[in-house]
Every structure is written in C-alpha cells, then in structure tokens.
Design a protein around this motif. Structure first.
Motif, PDB file in Angstrom:
ATOM      1  N   ALA A 244      24.361-152.812  -4.763  1.00 37.11           N
ATOM      2  CA  ALA A 244      25.147-151.784  -5.445  1.00 37.11           C
ATOM      3  C   ALA A 244      26.628-152.094  -5.401  1.00 37.11           C
ATOM      4  N   LYS A 245      26.976-153.271  -5.913  1.00 33.87           N
ATOM      5  CA  LYS A 245      28.341-153.758  -5.745  1.00 33.87           C
ATOM      6  C   LYS A 245      29.362-152.954  -6.530  1.00 33.87           C
ATOM      7  N   SER A 246      28.941-152.296  -7.589  1.00 33.40           N
ATOM      8  CA  SER A 246      29.915-151.595  -8.426  1.00 33.40           C
ATOM      9  C   SER A 246      30.242-150.200  -7.931  1.00 33.40           C
ATOM     10  N   VAL A 247      29.518-149.745  -6.923  1.00 36.79           N
ATOM     11  CA  VAL A 247      29.704-148.347  -6.534  1.00 36.79           C
ATOM     12  C   VAL A 247      30.791-148.211  -5.470  1.00 36.79           C
ATOM     13  N   ASP A 248      31.640-147.196  -5.653  1.00 40.29           N
ATOM     14  CA  ASP A 248      32.639-146.843  -4.656  1.00 40.29           C
ATOM     15  C   ASP A 248      32.008-145.770  -3.762  1.00 40.29           C
ATOM     16  N   ILE A 249      31.544-146.203  -2.604  1.00 47.81           N
ATOM     17  CA  ILE A 249      30.816-145.299  -1.714  1.00 47.81           C
ATOM     18  C   ILE A 249      31.654-144.069  -1.367  1.00 47.81           C
ATOM     19  N   ALA A 250      32.938-144.293  -1.088  1.00 48.92           N
ATOM     20  CA  ALA A 250      33.793-143.166  -0.696  1.00 48.92           C
ATOM     21  C   ALA A 250      33.888-142.133  -1.814  1.00 48.92           C
ATOM     22  N   ALA A 251      33.895-142.622  -3.068  1.00 48.53           N
ATOM     23  CA  ALA A 251      34.035-141.705  -4.193  1.00 48.53           C
ATOM     24  C   ALA A 251      32.804-140.823  -4.383  1.00 48.53           C
ATOM     25  N   LEU A 252      31.678-141.250  -3.808  1.00 50.42           N
ATOM     26  CA  LEU A 252      30.463-140.437  -3.940  1.00 50.42           C
ATOM     27  C   LEU A 252      30.561-139.136  -3.134  1.00 50.42           C
ATOM     28  N   ASN A 253      31.468-139.118  -2.150  1.00 49.49           N
ATOM     29  CA  ASN A 253      31.654-137.912  -1.329  1.00 49.49           C
ATOM     30  C   ASN A 253      30.307-137.445  -0.774  1.00 49.49           C
ATOM     31  N   GLY A 254      29.554-138.398  -0.250  1.00 50.83           N
ATOM     32  CA  GLY A 254      28.167-138.120   0.123  1.00 50.83           C
ATOM     33  C   GLY A 254      27.913-138.081   1.610  1.00 50.83           C
ATOM     34  N   ASP A 255      28.966-137.927   2.431  1.00 56.49           N
ATOM     35  CA  ASP A 255      28.724-137.891   3.880  1.00 56.49           C
ATOM     36  C   ASP A 255      27.914-136.652   4.257  1.00 56.49           C
ATOM     37  N   LEU A 256      27.224-136.744   5.389  1.00 59.50           N
ATOM     38  CA  LEU A 256      26.439-135.606   5.869  1.00 59.50           C
ATOM     39  C   LEU A 256      27.374-134.475   6.284  1.00 59.50           C
ATOM     40  N   VAL A 257      26.862-133.271   6.184  1.00 62.50           N
ATOM     41  CA  VAL A 257      27.654-132.094   6.544  1.00 62.50           C
ATOM     42  C   VAL A 257      27.424-131.806   8.029  1.00 62.50           C
ATOM     43  N   SER A 258      28.500-131.909   8.801  1.00 63.22           N
ATOM     44  CA  SER A 258      28.341-131.776  10.248  1.00 63.22           C
ATOM     45  C   SER A 258      28.248-130.317  10.672  1.00 63.22           C
ATOM     46  N   VAL A 259      27.657-130.124  11.855  1.00 60.56           N
ATOM     47  CA  VAL A 259      27.552-128.809  12.484  1.00 60.56           C
ATOM     48  C   VAL A 259      28.279-128.919  13.825  1.00 60.56           C
ATOM     49  N   PRO A 260      29.203-127.989  14.146  1.00 60.90           N
ATOM     50  CA  PRO A 260      29.836-128.039  15.464  1.00 60.90           C
ATOM     51  C   PRO A 260      28.788-128.089  16.576  1.00 60.90           C
TER      52      PRO A 260
END
Ligand SMILES: [Fe+2]
Length: 438
Positions: free
Chosen positions: A170-186
């Motif tokens: 997936a060389k063309s994808v900007d991973i950061a731009a996907l904004n796909g990180d998991l949602v953390s819980v305190p």
C-alpha cells in the motif's frame, strides 16, 4: 509478523465478561438506544424518601434493582463516570498480551505494550467497525484486525493497511491521513487492579481514590505481592452472582449487621455482633460521602478465634505490624480488605441489572506470597475468603429474588447500623440526578 496464537486463560478467566462474545450477541448499550430518563424511572415521592433523614428514609424502590432501563441509566451516569475495576494485573502479564473485556457493555481490549505499560482501547476498528480483536491473545508484536487486516502497534497506532490501494505494501497510502488509530480508554493499575474510566468526564484516579490512599498511608504497600498456588498461579477465584450490583456492593462491607446471621464462622465468634456490652460499636465506620465505605477495627479482635497462621503479617512503613483491619468498598465496584496477614482485593462487574461476576484475589507480604512452605496457609486463606463470599452471595441472590415481590417497594434503615448504606443510596442518586435536564 503477527503472532496469532490464542492465549488460553486459566479457568478463573472464563467468566461471562471475559469470554469471547458469541456472534450476533448485542451489548446492553446497543439494546437501549432510547433511554428513559430519571424522571421516567423514579417518582418525586421516591426521591424525597431517599433524601429524608435516615430515621424516615427509604432505599431505592425495587425497580431500581431489576429494571433494564434503570440499569442503563446507571451505566451512563453512575458507573461509567467513575474509575471502574475490570480485572487484575496478572490477567495481562506480559508485553504483547491482549485481553478482551466486556466492561458494563463497553467492548474493550487491554493491551500490555512493549514497555510493560498497560493500555486500553475501545474494541472497535475505525475503518470497518468490527472488533479489533475477537479473542484474547498472547505475546503479539502487533494487532491485526480480523476483518480487513489493518495493523496496529501495541499503543493503538495504525502502522499498516495492506492492499489499501490494491498493492500489498500500500505504497500510495498516507497512513497518518487515514486518522485510523484506536480510540484509547483511560486505564490505570493500582493495587494490582486494572481500572478503566469509561465515561465522558475523566478525573484522575488519585482523586477518586484519595480517601483510601489516605486510609492506608501507613501500610507498606510495595511489600505486598499476589499470592501463588502450588503451580505458581495467582491466588484468585471468580463467582457469578445473580444479584444487582448495588446489593452486592452494600452487602460486602457497608452492611455490618448481617455478619452475625450470614457467616457461620463469624456467628460463633465472641465478637459477634460488633457491639460491646453497652451497645457501643466495636468498629469505626468509614463513611466518606465520595463512596469510601466500610469498617475499620483493631485486628486483635477475632485474631485468636480464627486460628493461627504462619503467614507473615502485613507491615507498616516503619516495619511494625499493621494493627488496623479494614473492610471497605470504594465506589463503584472495588473492595479492599486488609487483615492481619492478607490483603484481599475484590471487584464486581455487573453485566445487567440482575447479575454479574465477582473476582477476588489475595495479596500477602512479599516474604509469604510465593514461599512454597506457606502454600497451605495461602490456600486456607483463600478458602476462608471464598466461603465468606459464597455465604454472602447466597443472601444477595435471595434479596434479588425477593425484589420481584410487589408487596414491598423499598426498604427502611436501622439508623444504628445503616448510615453507610444511607450514604451509598444518596451518592448513587446524586450521580443519577446529574442526568436531569438543566
Ligand atoms: Fe458478609
């Protein structure tokens, strides 16, 4: 390379909230999209009766203990807006371990990262909405989602999305731009317990737990370790209880009056009930309005009656033996019991208005926690604690069945014994009233 070996947990982790959810099973939250309000669920008269002076006050009405809508309101306002105990540190012992938890209807994963820090994430993939992990896992380097193979590091950061653009890397994808990180819980670990804050307005855990930290400030807590059995497994047990969480909470440490009737061992004790010949209490009430509720007493009371043990004493920071026994609940679901030679930690995780799972573990002074020669004493300590819980749980289940009788809507208090129960009821109402429209 992702290690997808499934961690096989010991039997004490096989309870309902830990087991992998069956396909199609809905959570409490999904079933209750149209929540009722407190006005729908509690009349003005019932609220006034709860707020009355203890001599005239009444408890919550019975529907507060059996009704799914009332429970859902509690989840939103009385349970999730507090630090909730969901497990013990030994559940997630090593880096790369993942445990799937259903925490009062919230799907969550607990992840031990490579630095040994415990993280928690909502168990939902931001891309496809599936669970990030269906099963608990052991020793993984990364988390690969089951539906479309998105790959996360152990801090919940999206690091790879194979074939996202049709190519393996997936060389063309900007991973950061996907904004796909998991949602953390305190997530915090204290007293070898895992706490989550599932609500919208987190406060520091130290703030909620300040009264208990103050209470045990003289105890040398770093000397305490989880006890182990002959196989090196933690001294712990788990029990399912068919009773409302408020009843379980109130019974454990808030209700002192019941001990002489429910507990066979204590019933025989010359110190039963906890009053002297003049009718004065032989214990100090712990009645903190923030929800630190229980009793403290000199641990010479009952020490001879309960027999000898070779386990070393719980020690204070100055090296002396701790002389104060404490049995106390910390709102909403954690219990600390400090006895002469054991510190017992318990939690109760409800899975609905009428049931839940109780887990208990024993900690000892480090000189006695793993010493093979003391294993029989640790086993006896665990057995005694379990017997008390079984006796308590039978009565909690009896109370729960009786909640279905229309004959009595709410209970009254003994002002002598029940001031902590009165505090608890009013505290829960305080929290529920925050849901009232302004
Ligand atoms: Fe009890």
């Amino acid at each position: 390379m992702v290690n997808t070996d499934i961690l096989v947990f010991p039997p004490h982790l096989s309870g309902c909230h830990w087991s992998d959810r069956e396909a199609g099973q809905k959570t409490n939250r999904e079933r209750h999209e149209h929540m009722k309000t407190l006005q729908d669920l509690l009349t003005a008269e019932e609220r006034a009766a709860i707020r009355a002076p203890i001599q005239e006050a009444r408890t919550f009405p019975r529907r507060a203990f059996v009704d799914q809508d009332f429970y859902q309101l509690e989840v939103e306002h009385a349970l999730s807006e507090s630090w909730l105990a969901v497990g013990f540190s030994f559940d997630v012992p090593s880096a790369g371990d993942i445990v799937v938890v259903d925490a009062i209807g919230f799907p969550v994963i607990l992840v031990r990262n490579k630095d040994g820090v415990l993280r928690a994430f909502h168990n939902v993939c931001p891309y496809d909405g599936s669970e990030v992990s269906i099963r608990s896992q052991h020793g993984v380097e990364e988390i690969e989602t089951p539906y479309h193979g998105l790959t996360y590091d152990l801090n919940g950061k999206l690091v790879r999305a194979g074939f996202w653009d049709g190519t393996q890397e997936a060389k063309s994808v900007d991973i950061a731009a996907l904004n796909g990180d998991l949602v953390s819980v305190p997530c915090e670990e204290q007293f070898s317990t895992i706490f989550l804050y599932l609500g919208k307005e987190p406060v520091p855990l130290e703030e909620q737990y300040k009264p208990v930290f103050d209470h045990v400030k003289n105890v040398d807590l770093p000397r305490l370790e989880v006890g182990v059995d002959e196989n090196g497994a933690p001294n712990t047990f788990e029990l399912s209880i068919r009773s409302n969480w408020k009843t379980v909470y109130e019974n454990y440490a808030v209700n002192v009056f019941h001990e002489s009737f429910v507990h066979a061992m204590y019933r025989k004790s010359p110190h039963s009930p906890r009053v002297d010949e003049n009718g004065n209490k032989t214990y100090d009430e712990i009645n903190d309005p923030t929800g630190f509720l229980g009793l403290a007493y000199d641990n010479s009371i009952g020490a001879s009656f309960y027999g000898e043990s070779a386990l070393p004493p719980v020690r204070n920071k100055d090296g002396s033996e701790n002389r104060i026994n404490t049995i106390a609940n910390i709102y909403p679901n954690w219990v600390l019991t400090v006895l002469g030679n054991v510190v017992r930690i318990a939690l109760f995780l409800p899975d609905g208005p009428e049931s839940g799972t109780q887990r208990v573990m024993n900690m000892f002074d480090k000189d006695g926690a793993t010493e093979p020669g003391l294993e029989p004493d640790r086993k006896q300590s665990l057995k005694a604690g379990k017997q008390a819980r079984i006796e308590d749980n039978l009565i909690c289940e009896s109370v729960q069945r009786a909640r279905h009788s229309p004959a009595v809507n709410s209970q009254f208090y003994s002002p002598f014994w029940d001031s902590m129960h009165y505090t608890l009821t009013n505290l829960i109402l305080d929290k529920l009233e925050k849901s009232d429209p302004k």
